[in-house]
Design an enzyme around this catalytic site. Structure first.
Site, PDB file in Angstrom:
ATOM      1  N   ASP A 144      -7.344  -7.492  37.614  1.00 57.88           N
ATOM      2  CA  ASP A 144      -6.839  -8.857  37.579  1.00 57.88           C
ATOM      3  C   ASP A 144      -5.418  -8.861  37.002  1.00 57.88           C
ATOM      4  OD1 ASP A 144      -7.010 -11.641  37.888  1.00 57.88           O
ATOM      5  OD2 ASP A 144      -7.719 -11.923  35.830  1.00 57.88           O
ATOM      6  N   GLY A 148     -10.370 -21.036  36.188  1.00 53.32           N
ATOM      7  CA  GLY A 148     -11.501 -21.842  36.627  1.00 53.32           C
ATOM      8  C   GLY A 148     -12.265 -22.520  35.509  1.00 53.32           C
TER       9      GLY A 148
END
Length: 276
Positions: A82, A204
């Site tokens: 990531d 998120g």
């Protein structure tokens, strides 16, 4: 062994109307709990090594940890880098056994972002793994401001990079601790109208649960990254375990008590992304 690529979990999600969680890991305790939760829910899971994780544990070690968990898992597991910021870092993750590389060139001029992301995607695809890129800049709570994704630029980025997934900036913010915001759905619809690449939401944790579920089922958003929400659950469980007995000092015993609460919190996250 159920180690898979990002494309192998996102393409079914796109076709079937659900999303997959990209769960930000910081150590063995959380990654093990995430896989246990995914098995309990019967869904795939993406284990993500972000910059803070990599600063704490070297990539070759993380690759072995992810692969070890995948070998024993009954559900598909993606080993995902990531926010890789350099070609060399992405190459190291590939060599360490990761099955997905996220290159973040979102702070760079459009053409530079496209060119560098395309090179990472080419390297990933040549090795049989996946690549995620980012167009538009997702900011940070209390830090850098976001720059929303332009739909025309998103279409160009998707076409010219060949990425398997595209992270977009549509009102989402990294490290957000509350869910009082929400995503810009008209902008999402404008982006998905000009590309068929699976879309990704970073930050998120700040998206209301009902909106996560709705977008997972009705949009091209196939991956939501969740970090802060689960770090908070882990921290609360750890604090409770430590405070329960001030005389305790064995970290193995203390950390064991974070497992069940974290599995429970993760299952709530995962269940919201299921299809109807």
């Amino acid at each position: 062994m159920t180690l898979v690529t990002l494309a192998e979990v996102l393409q079914p999600a796109l076709k079937q109307g659900h999303a997959v969680a990209g769960l930000v890991t910081l150590g063995w305790e959380d990654m093990r709990a995430y896989v246990a939760a995914a098995e309990a829910e019967g869904v795939p899971v993406i284990l993500q090594a972000g910059p803070s994780c990599r600063a704490h544990t070297p990539l070759p070690i993380l690759g072995k940890m992810y692969r070890h968990l995948a070998e024993g898992a009954s559900v598909p597991v993606v080993a995902h880098l990531d926010h890789g910021y350099t070609f060399e870092e992405c190459r190291e993750a590939l060599d360490a056994g990761f099955t997905s590389l996220m290159f973040d060139g979102s702070r760079k001029p459009l053409q530079q972002n496209i060119d560098e992301t395309a090179a990472i995607a080419e390297m990933a695809h040549a090795a049989g793994i996946s690549c995620e890129g980012e167009i538009g800049f997702v900011g940070y709570a209390g830090g850098e401001n976001s720059a929303g994704t332009d739909p025309d630029e998103a279409a160009q980025f998707a076409t010219e990079t060949g990425v398997d997934a595209m992270a977009i900036s549509v009102g989402n913010v990294h490290l957000q601790e509350d869910k009082e915001g929400g995503l810009d759905e008209p902008r999402i619809r404008a982006i998905e109208a000009v590309t068929d690449v699976p879309l990704v939401i970073h930050g998120g944790s700040g998206v209301p649960m009902a909106q996560r579920t709705s977008l997972a089922r009705t949009s091209s958003i196939c991956k939501f990254n969740i970090g802060t929400e689960l770090r908070m659950a882990f921290g609360a469980a750890l604090r409770e375990a430590v405070n329960a007995d001030p005389a305790r000092f064995d970290r193995v015993g203390i950390l064991k008590e974070t497992h069940d609460p974290l599995v429970t919190a993760t299952r709530r996250v995962l269940s919201a992304f299921k299809g109807e």
